[in-house]
Design an enzyme around this catalytic site. Structure first.
Site, PDB file in Angstrom:
ATOM      1  N   GLU A  50      -4.278  34.918 -24.340  1.00 33.18           N
ATOM      2  CA  GLU A  50      -5.356  35.387 -23.474  1.00 33.18           C
ATOM      3  C   GLU A  50      -6.465  34.333 -23.444  1.00 33.18           C
ATOM      4  O   GLU A  50      -7.014  33.985 -24.485  1.00 33.18           O
ATOM      5  CB  GLU A  50      -5.884  36.727 -23.992  1.00 33.18           C
ATOM      6  CG  GLU A  50      -4.819  37.813 -23.943  1.00 33.18           C
ATOM      7  CD  GLU A  50      -5.084  38.965 -24.909  1.00 33.18           C
ATOM      8  OE1 GLU A  50      -6.184  39.033 -25.477  1.00 33.18           O
ATOM      9  OE2 GLU A  50      -4.156  39.781 -25.091  1.00 33.18           O
ATOM     10  N   LEU A  79      -3.329  40.299 -20.281  1.00 31.08           N
ATOM     11  CA  LEU A  79      -4.015  40.757 -21.490  1.00 31.08           C
ATOM     12  C   LEU A  79      -3.156  41.803 -22.197  1.00 31.08           C
ATOM     13  O   LEU A  79      -3.405  43.008 -22.075  1.00 31.08           O
ATOM     14  CB  LEU A  79      -5.380  41.344 -21.079  1.00 31.08           C
ATOM     15  CG  LEU A  79      -6.498  41.394 -22.105  1.00 31.08           C
ATOM     16  CD1 LEU A  79      -7.817  41.696 -21.406  1.00 31.08           C
ATOM     17  CD2 LEU A  79      -6.249  42.397 -23.202  1.00 31.08           C
ATOM     18  N   GLU A  81      -0.855  41.968 -25.894  1.00 30.94           N
ATOM     19  CA  GLU A  81      -0.375  41.222 -27.059  1.00 30.94           C
ATOM     20  C   GLU A  81       1.119  41.399 -27.295  1.00 30.94           C
ATOM     21  O   GLU A  81       1.807  40.464 -27.713  1.00 30.94           O
ATOM     22  CB  GLU A  81      -1.165  41.632 -28.311  1.00 30.94           C
ATOM     23  CG  GLU A  81      -2.593  41.111 -28.345  1.00 30.94           C
ATOM     24  CD  GLU A  81      -3.528  41.896 -27.439  1.00 30.94           C
ATOM     25  OE1 GLU A  81      -3.133  42.990 -26.986  1.00 30.94           O
ATOM     26  OE2 GLU A  81      -4.651  41.419 -27.181  1.00 30.94           O
ATOM     27  N   GLN A 103      -5.937  36.806 -29.736  1.00 34.06           N
ATOM     28  CA  GLN A 103      -7.333  36.378 -29.632  1.00 34.06           C
ATOM     29  C   GLN A 103      -8.163  36.729 -30.864  1.00 34.06           C
ATOM     30  O   GLN A 103      -9.014  35.950 -31.290  1.00 34.06           O
ATOM     31  CB  GLN A 103      -7.951  36.997 -28.386  1.00 34.06           C
ATOM     32  CG  GLN A 103      -9.207  36.329 -27.935  1.00 34.06           C
ATOM     33  CD  GLN A 103      -9.543  36.715 -26.507  1.00 34.06           C
ATOM     34  OE1 GLN A 103      -9.979  37.835 -26.237  1.00 34.06           O
ATOM     35  NE2 GLN A 103      -9.334  35.797 -25.584  1.00 34.06           N
ATOM     36  N   PHE A 104      -7.916  37.905 -31.429  1.00 36.65           N
ATOM     37  CA  PHE A 104      -8.572  38.317 -32.668  1.00 36.65           C
ATOM     38  C   PHE A 104      -7.560  39.078 -33.511  1.00 36.65           C
ATOM     39  O   PHE A 104      -6.688  39.783 -32.975  1.00 36.65           O
ATOM     40  CB  PHE A 104      -9.773  39.232 -32.389  1.00 36.65           C
ATOM     41  CG  PHE A 104     -10.988  38.513 -31.871  1.00 36.65           C
ATOM     42  CD1 PHE A 104     -11.950  38.036 -32.742  1.00 36.65           C
ATOM     43  CD2 PHE A 104     -11.162  38.328 -30.512  1.00 36.65           C
ATOM     44  CE1 PHE A 104     -13.078  37.377 -32.262  1.00 36.65           C
ATOM     45  CE2 PHE A 104     -12.286  37.670 -30.024  1.00 36.65           C
ATOM     46  CZ  PHE A 104     -13.250  37.197 -30.908  1.00 36.65           C
ATOM     47  N   ASP A 105      -7.722  38.945 -34.840  1.00 39.53           N
ATOM     48  CA  ASP A 105      -6.857  39.620 -35.808  1.00 39.53           C
ATOM     49  C   ASP A 105      -6.474  41.050 -35.442  1.00 39.53           C
ATOM     50  O   ASP A 105      -5.310  41.423 -35.450  1.00 39.53           O
ATOM     51  CB  ASP A 105      -7.551  39.602 -37.172  1.00 39.53           C
ATOM     52  CG  ASP A 105      -9.069  39.706 -37.044  1.00 39.53           C
ATOM     53  OD1 ASP A 105      -9.555  40.699 -36.499  1.00 39.53           O
ATOM     54  OD2 ASP A 105      -9.760  38.751 -37.469  1.00 39.53           O
ATOM     55  N   PHE A 107      -6.216  42.501 -32.791  1.00 37.35           N
ATOM     56  CA  PHE A 107      -5.373  42.652 -31.600  1.00 37.35           C
ATOM     57  C   PHE A 107      -3.917  42.301 -31.888  1.00 37.35           C
ATOM     58  O   PHE A 107      -3.069  42.349 -30.994  1.00 37.35           O
ATOM     59  CB  PHE A 107      -5.902  41.790 -30.451  1.00 37.35           C
ATOM     60  CG  PHE A 107      -7.343  42.057 -30.105  1.00 37.35           C
ATOM     61  CD1 PHE A 107      -7.937  43.263 -30.420  1.00 37.35           C
ATOM     62  CD2 PHE A 107      -8.112  41.098 -29.468  1.00 37.35           C
ATOM     63  CE1 PHE A 107      -9.274  43.510 -30.125  1.00 37.35           C
ATOM     64  CE2 PHE A 107      -9.439  41.330 -29.156  1.00 37.35           C
ATOM     65  CZ  PHE A 107     -10.024  42.536 -29.488  1.00 37.35           C
ATOM     66  N   PRO A 110      -1.359  45.781 -31.662  1.00 29.02           N
ATOM     67  CA  PRO A 110      -0.497  46.197 -30.534  1.00 29.02           C
ATOM     68  C   PRO A 110       0.804  45.401 -30.446  1.00 29.02           C
ATOM     69  O   PRO A 110       1.713  45.806 -29.726  1.00 29.02           O
ATOM     70  CB  PRO A 110      -1.377  45.924 -29.302  1.00 29.02           C
ATOM     71  CG  PRO A 110      -2.770  45.861 -29.815  1.00 29.02           C
ATOM     72  CD  PRO A 110      -2.667  45.325 -31.208  1.00 29.02           C
ATOM     73  N   HIS A 150     -12.494  42.890 -34.890  1.00 28.48           N
ATOM     74  CA  HIS A 150     -12.642  41.439 -34.782  1.00 28.48           C
ATOM     75  C   HIS A 150     -12.866  40.801 -36.149  1.00 28.48           C
ATOM     76  O   HIS A 150     -13.305  39.661 -36.230  1.00 28.48           O
ATOM     77  CB  HIS A 150     -13.812  41.067 -33.862  1.00 28.48           C
ATOM     78  CG  HIS A 150     -13.600  41.427 -32.422  1.00 28.48           C
ATOM     79  ND1 HIS A 150     -13.435  42.722 -32.010  1.00 28.48           N
ATOM     80  CD2 HIS A 150     -13.540  40.663 -31.303  1.00 28.48           C
ATOM     81  CE1 HIS A 150     -13.288  42.732 -30.684  1.00 28.48           C
ATOM     82  NE2 HIS A 150     -13.337  41.503 -30.232  1.00 28.48           N
TER      83      HIS A 150
END
Lengths: 361, 348
Positions: A50, A79, A81, A103-105, A107, A110, A150
């Site tokens: 992303e 967008l 995961e 993009q962040f841990d 995420f 999913p 995040h």
């Protein structure tokens, strides 16, 4: 914006690397440069996720790479995961070396089905005919006052999954070399980047993986081996074991402890799977005391695994039970409470004190 | 029924099936039918611990698998695509070994077979097909390979199917989403599973052309799949095919359909047997005679006997493979576990 400019310049510089060319760069720059070189060296490498393409990632780790290597090598995905990781499996089956980004841990959750049931098992399921040379980059851990999901520390979760390897650099030099190493392996590697350390600068010797200014005894692994742990500070009385952003905090603690005459060794584990059990045995065999520090919650955290490995190898000489200084068994809190959650200097010092004061019987 | 947008018009390779091809399709369907019903018997006899029958889906599976170009395409199955595997020429002892509990993914070589390892997670491999297909685009070869991913009405409820269709459409990936809507997801009928009653209808929302076809008509299935391949190969992006069929058997040999549907309902809902239906057509069109059908049945029986013998000969894999096949580069911890296992198992 100034950071973006700097990054673009670092890409341009990547061709004039000389031997023992030690440069000051941030971890973000080091990671960016490693990806740039991996793209140049292996035409089967593809980077996606992303906002990885035109934007260069929300942390700018892929900044400038699409412009330099083209939209087919570095691209934005929808967008989703699970889609990003599931697509990685198919690309790997087609002979590519995907370097997806979550993009962040938080995420990564999913995508757990694709990571655990597919990426981790495809080599096994296919009896080695379909390797998964996937390097999943995950900006990880807390410390930046970010929104919910995040600031997660997923290492124990990933390390528990058969078929995955997990690594986390603590400094720009290791970030550069470990990412280049991970991205050329035939197995899936979860690459956990300590997002709170992205902008800290440090010396990077792009020509030599070993840390040139290593101060410890000859014979101790100085990081030349990219598969093991690294002693980042020599000490005699106690070993602090840490990874990611906790390494620099442990170094601060060691300096403070030194003022009280306590000589603390700091071991940067780097690889969270496989864990360098020999390095643990070597360090704690010498110091006879250990404190493990991690941001993740205590219960079933990786500290338990580290403590067991130390106990296994050093039971006869340990002076005290291995102490764990960690996050709490709570959901990662809002920024206002972040400093209460992440192991801070005082909590680590208290842990050291408990271990030093421990008496048998 | 075709929903908008439509498949690109393709007329290459669209000649009617020859009599030889029609007979070959029947031979394949007969082999699949016999192997499938035999596999259920194997389970009852204790030869294999379990099996997921595809009884009634022979036309959907053989017709679609027959359209695959094994020199460049790649198929992503679930756990009920025995008929596709057979139509594609996959080693059937290797395929059936998954049901012998020899190895989860099967013992066949997926790269050489162009048939991904057997997949037990419904919708698990749908995204893999999209990634593989996008890899064909990135490789930039003309007349590129096409991915075909199989899943069912039950799997269509998984979020990964949405992500896969959306990704494929956004990236214009050469992938065929081949849905066998067989009416049942274990015990749950399609009307409790698929809102709106059609998976193909969803494709329009992604701008993907779709075909909802009679999945029990092997020629219709083959022709739809062939046109979908041509559409994808020409760079026009993904296609959705929903083959309407019926799971005439249980979900698996552990299932008891009597708990959720009556025999009368089965008889009414299943419609005509696709194998018998095709036979009558070939007879009526003079493509084959009774002697041919008898020969096809004999061939199916001989094939099943050979596969059964192959399955019986499959011993357990060496336990060391539990360890050695996890990674390409094993970890020290795993190697020491393997060593401990070997020492302790040998000393028992």
């Amino acid at each position: 914006m100034s950071e973006t400019t700097t990054t673009v310049r670092s890409i341009g510089d990547s061709t004039d690397t000389g031997a023992s060319d030690v440069q000051q760069m941030s971890m973000q720059q080091a990671l960016n440069r490693a990806l740039d070189e991996v793209l140049a060296e292996n035409p089967k490498t593809v980077i996606f996720g992303e906002d990885c393409g035109r934007l260069g990632g929300v942390f700018r780790i892929t900044d400038g790479l699409q412009a330099k290597h083209g939209e087919e090598r570095v691209f934005d995905t929808p967008l989703a995961e699970s889609g990003i990781l599931g697509m990685s499996v198919g690309l790997a089956m087609a002979g590519f070396h995907p370097i997806p980004e979550v993009q962040f841990d938080g995420f990564a959750y999913p995508a757990i089905n694709q990571i655990v049931c597919q990426i981790a098992r495809m080599n096994y399921r296919s009896r080695g005919t379909l390797p998964m040379p996937i390097t999943l980059r995950v900006p990880s851990f807390g410390g930046i006052r970010a929104p919910e999901h995040h600031g997660e520390s997923l290492e124990a979760l990933f390390a528990h999954v058969p078929g995955l390897k997990v690594v986390s650099p603590s400094n720009p030099h290791d970030a550069y070399h470990l990412l280049k190493y991970a991205a050329t392996r035939p197995d899936p590697v979860i690459f956990m980047e300590p997002k709170s350390r992205y902008w800290q600068k440090g010396p990077v010797d792009v020509a030599h993986a070993a840390h040139g200014q290593a101060t410890h005894d000859a014979g101790v692994d100085d990081g030349g081996s990219l598969t093991g742990a690294r002693v980042v500070r020599d000490g005699r009385h106690l070993t602090l074991v840490a990874w990611g952003a906790m390494v620099s905090r442990c170094l601060q603690v060691a300096e403070l402890a030194a003022e009280d005459g306590i000589d603390v060794e700091v071991l940067d584990l780097r690889w969270l799977k496989p864990i360098d059990a020999e390095a643990l045995a070597r360090s704690v065999g010498k110091t006879r005391r250990a404190v493990v520090v991690h941001e993740a919650p205590l219960t079933s955290g990786l500290g338990a695994e580290v403590a067991q490995l130390i106990t296994q190898s050093c039971f006869e000489t340990l002076k005290a039970p291995v102490e764990r200084i960690t996050g709490f068994d709570v959901p990662y809190p809002s920024g206002d409470l972040e400093d209460e959650y992440i192991p801070n200097i005082d909590r680590i010092l208290f842990g050291i004190q408990r271990v030093l004061e421990y008496r048998r019987g | 029924m075709t929903t908008e947008p439509a498949l690109a018009a393709v007329d290459d390779d669209a000649a009617p099936l020859t009599h030889h091809q029609l007979r070959e399709l029947y031979t394949l369907m007969a082999a699949v039918r016999h192997l499938d019903t035999s596999a259920v018997a194997w389970q009852r006899q204790g030869i294999i611990p379990g099996y997921a029958p595809e009884l009634g889906q022979e036309a959907a599976q053989v017709g679609s698998g027959y359209a695959v170009d094994r020199t460049r395409d790649f198929v992503f199955p679930t756990y009920r695509e025995m008929g596709v595997a057979r139509a594609m020429g996959v080693d059937m002892v290797g395929y059936m070994s998954t049901h012998k509990a020899t190895w989860h993914g099967g013992m066949y070589n997926p790269l050489e077979s162009r048939f991904a390892p057997i997949q037990a997670v419904v919708a698990g491999s749908v995204l893999h097909a999209v990634g593989w297909a996008h890899g064909q685009t990135l490789s930039g070869a003309p007349d590129m390979g096409v991915a075909m991913t199989y899943f069912g009405d039950g799997a269509s409820s998984q979020g990964d199917v949405h992500e896969a269709m959306n990704f494929a459409a956004v990236m214009n990936a050469p992938v065929i989403f081949f849905i066998q809507n067989n009416g049942w997801a274990i015990s749950v009928p399609t009307d409790r599973q698929v809102a709106g009653g059609s998976v193909a209808a969803r494709a329009a929302g992604y701008g993907i052309p779709s075909l909802q076809i009679d999945g029990n008509d092997v020629v219709a299935v083959y022709e739809a799949t062939r046109s979908a391949f041509a559409h994808c190969r020409a760079g026009n992006g993904p296609v959705v095919i929903e083959a309407m069929t019926y799971r005439r058997g249980p979900h698996s040999t552990a299932d008891d359909p009597g708990r959720y549907r009556t025999l009368e309902e089965e008889r009414l809902d299943a419609g005509g047997d696709p194998l018998e239906r095709f036979k009558q057509r070939l007879l009526a069109e003079g493509v084959a005679d009774e002697a041919f059908f008898a020969a096809a049945q004999r061939a199916a029986e001989e094939e099943e006997e050979a596969i059964r013998a192959g399955i019986a000969d499959l011993g357990p894999r060496p336990g060391s493979e539990m360890f050695s096949l996890v990674f390409q580069e094993p970890t020290p911890a795993l190697q020491s576990q393997a060593t401990a296992w070997r020492e302790e198992s040998e000393h028992v």
